[in-house]
Design a protein around this motif. Structure first.
Motif, short mmCIF file in Angstrom:
data_model
loop_
_atom_site.label_atom_id
_atom_site.label_comp_id
_atom_site.label_asym_id
_atom_site.label_seq_id
_atom_site.Cartn_x
_atom_site.Cartn_y
_atom_site.Cartn_z
N PRO A 33 38.94 24.15 71.49
CA PRO A 33 38.22 25.41 71.31
C PRO A 33 37.65 25.50 69.90
N PRO A 34 36.56 26.23 69.71
CA PRO A 34 36.01 26.40 68.36
C PRO A 34 36.99 27.15 67.47
N LEU A 35 36.81 27.00 66.18
CA LEU A 35 37.73 27.61 65.22
C LEU A 35 37.79 29.12 65.38
N SER A 36 36.64 29.75 65.65
CA SER A 36 36.62 31.20 65.81
C SER A 36 37.50 31.64 66.97
N ALA A 37 37.48 30.89 68.08
CA ALA A 37 38.33 31.23 69.23
C ALA A 37 39.80 31.06 68.89
N VAL A 38 40.12 30.03 68.11
CA VAL A 38 41.51 29.81 67.69
C VAL A 38 42.00 30.96 66.83
N LEU A 39 41.16 31.38 65.88
CA LEU A 39 41.54 32.48 65.00
C LEU A 39 41.67 33.79 65.77
N GLN A 40 40.77 34.01 66.72
CA GLN A 40 40.85 35.22 67.54
C GLN A 40 42.12 35.25 68.38
N ALA A 41 42.47 34.10 68.96
CA ALA A 41 43.70 34.03 69.76
C ALA A 41 44.93 34.27 68.90
N GLY A 42 44.93 33.69 67.71
CA GLY A 42 46.06 33.90 66.81
C GLY A 42 46.18 35.35 66.38
N TRP A 43 45.04 35.99 66.12
CA TRP A 43 45.06 37.40 65.71
C TRP A 43 45.47 38.31 66.86
N ALA A 44 45.02 37.99 68.06
CA ALA A 44 45.37 38.81 69.22
C ALA A 44 46.88 38.77 69.49
N GLU A 45 47.50 37.64 69.20
CA GLU A 45 48.94 37.49 69.41
C GLU A 45 49.67 37.40 68.07
N ARG A 46 49.17 38.14 67.09
CA ARG A 46 49.67 37.99 65.72
C ARG A 46 51.15 38.34 65.58
N GLU A 47 51.62 39.32 66.33
CA GLU A 47 53.03 39.68 66.21
C GLU A 47 53.92 38.56 66.73
N MET A 48 53.54 37.98 67.85
CA MET A 48 54.33 36.88 68.40
C MET A 48 54.23 35.65 67.50
N VAL A 49 53.02 35.35 67.01
CA VAL A 49 52.84 34.20 66.13
C VAL A 49 53.64 34.37 64.85
N ALA A 50 53.58 35.57 64.27
CA ALA A 50 54.31 35.82 63.02
C ALA A 50 55.82 35.71 63.23
N GLY A 51 56.31 36.25 64.35
CA GLY A 51 57.74 36.17 64.63
C GLY A 51 58.20 34.73 64.82
N ASP A 52 57.43 33.96 65.59
CA ASP A 52 57.79 32.56 65.80
C ASP A 52 57.66 31.75 64.52
N ALA A 53 56.66 32.07 63.70
CA ALA A 53 56.50 31.36 62.43
C ALA A 53 57.68 31.63 61.51
N TRP A 54 58.19 32.86 61.51
CA TRP A 54 59.34 33.19 60.67
C TRP A 54 60.58 32.42 61.12
N VAL A 55 60.77 32.31 62.43
CA VAL A 55 61.91 31.54 62.95
C VAL A 55 61.81 30.08 62.52
N THR A 56 60.64 29.49 62.70
CA THR A 56 60.45 28.09 62.32
C THR A 56 60.63 27.89 60.82
N LEU A 57 60.11 28.82 60.03
CA LEU A 57 60.25 28.72 58.58
C LEU A 57 61.72 28.74 58.16
N CYS A 58 62.50 29.62 58.76
CA CYS A 58 63.93 29.68 58.45
C CYS A 58 64.63 28.38 58.83
N GLU A 59 64.28 27.85 59.98
CA GLU A 59 64.87 26.57 60.41
C GLU A 59 64.53 25.46 59.43
N VAL A 60 63.27 25.43 59.00
CA VAL A 60 62.83 24.37 58.08
C VAL A 60 63.54 24.50 56.74
N LEU A 61 63.58 25.69 56.18
CA LEU A 61 64.16 25.87 54.85
C LEU A 61 65.66 25.58 54.84
N ILE A 62 66.37 26.08 55.85
CA ILE A 62 67.82 25.83 55.89
C ILE A 62 68.10 24.35 56.15
#
Length: 247
Positions: A33-62
């Motif tokens: 998909p074009p970059l604009s579609a990727v960014l739109q999809a990420g923004w539309a699901e921003r709460e889920m993306v942010a929550g999953d990113a936080w989980v992964t970040l904690c796993e990586v750091l620990i």
């Protein structure tokens, strides 16, 4: 300033090529998909993306912190103990030679689908470079310097702290710079194998639902996260005075 301009120009050109190259080459959106579609999809699901990113970040750091601590301890044991060098070092080398993805399902069997299995997978991917870097740095101290310290009456602790640690630090820094991206890979692999949250789980979920734009959004977040964490490690390494700005 020039370096920042070059970086911005490069990534700006990359974004433009991605955005308009997809249409120009006739690539289907479900493949890339074009970059604009990727960014739109990420923004539309921003709460889920942010929550999953936080989980992964904690796993990586620990997992990364445990890998660094364990790698330093193992590297020191192998260097200072002939018994450990003859026994534990071959075992660690054999463990490293095994494909990590093949071992990842064992983490699920042993630790379950929760947080612990992702920490174990992250540790498994990230600790070996730290072991080798620590061992290489400590082993790289010239024998005549050890003799010089003993001739001056330095204790074993003073010799270790004032000679071995500074000498090993450049190699150790290189090891953790290699280890950090591997920690991100380990966390994602662990989430691929079995997880209920995290960016790896989000990629699996998006793939199963044929949402390639959301899948690429998760991949983009992982890339930004790994790059940012590596940048933090590199900036921290500049505080080591004997490496200075050459890092």
């Amino acid at each position: 300033m020039k370096r920042w301009i070059e970086t911005i120009v490069f990534w700006g050109a990359f974004a433009l090529i991605w955005e308009y190259g997809v249409a120009a080459l006739g690539i289907r959106r479900y493949l890339l998909p074009p970059l604009s579609a990727v960014l739109q999809a990420g923004w539309a699901e921003r709460e889920m993306v942010a929550g999953d990113a936080w989980v992964t970040l904690c796993e990586v750091l620990i997992g990364f912190a445990v890998a660094v601590l364990g790698g330093v301890v193992l590297g020191m044991l192998i260097h200072f103990s002939a018994f450990t060098r003859r026994t534990l070092y071959p075992f660690i080398t054999a463990l490293q030679s095994m494909p990590k993805i093949a071992l990842a399902p064992l983490m699920i069997v042993w630790f379950g689908y929760g947080f612990a299995s992702k920490i174990a997978a992250t540790f498994l991917f990230a600790f070996f470079p730290v072991v080798i870097a620590t061992l290489g740095g400590l082993s790289g101290v010239a024998a005549n310097l050890d003799e010089h310290f003993r001739a001056l009456g330095a204790s074993r602790w003073d010799t270790f702290w004032r000679l071995h640690v500074p000498a090993a630090m450049p190699s150790f820094i290189d090891g953790i710079k290699i280890s950090m991206p591997l920690a991100v890979i380990g966390a994602i692999v662990g989430e691929f194998i079995g997880a209920e949250e995290g960016l790896g789980h989000l990629i699996t979920l998006a793939t199963a639902n044929a949402k390639s734009d959301l899948m690429f959004a998760a991949i983009l977040v992982i890339t930004v996260m790994a790059t940012f964490l590596y940048w933090i490690v590199e900036m921290a390494s500049r505080l080591v005075w004997w490496r200075g700005k050459a890092v």
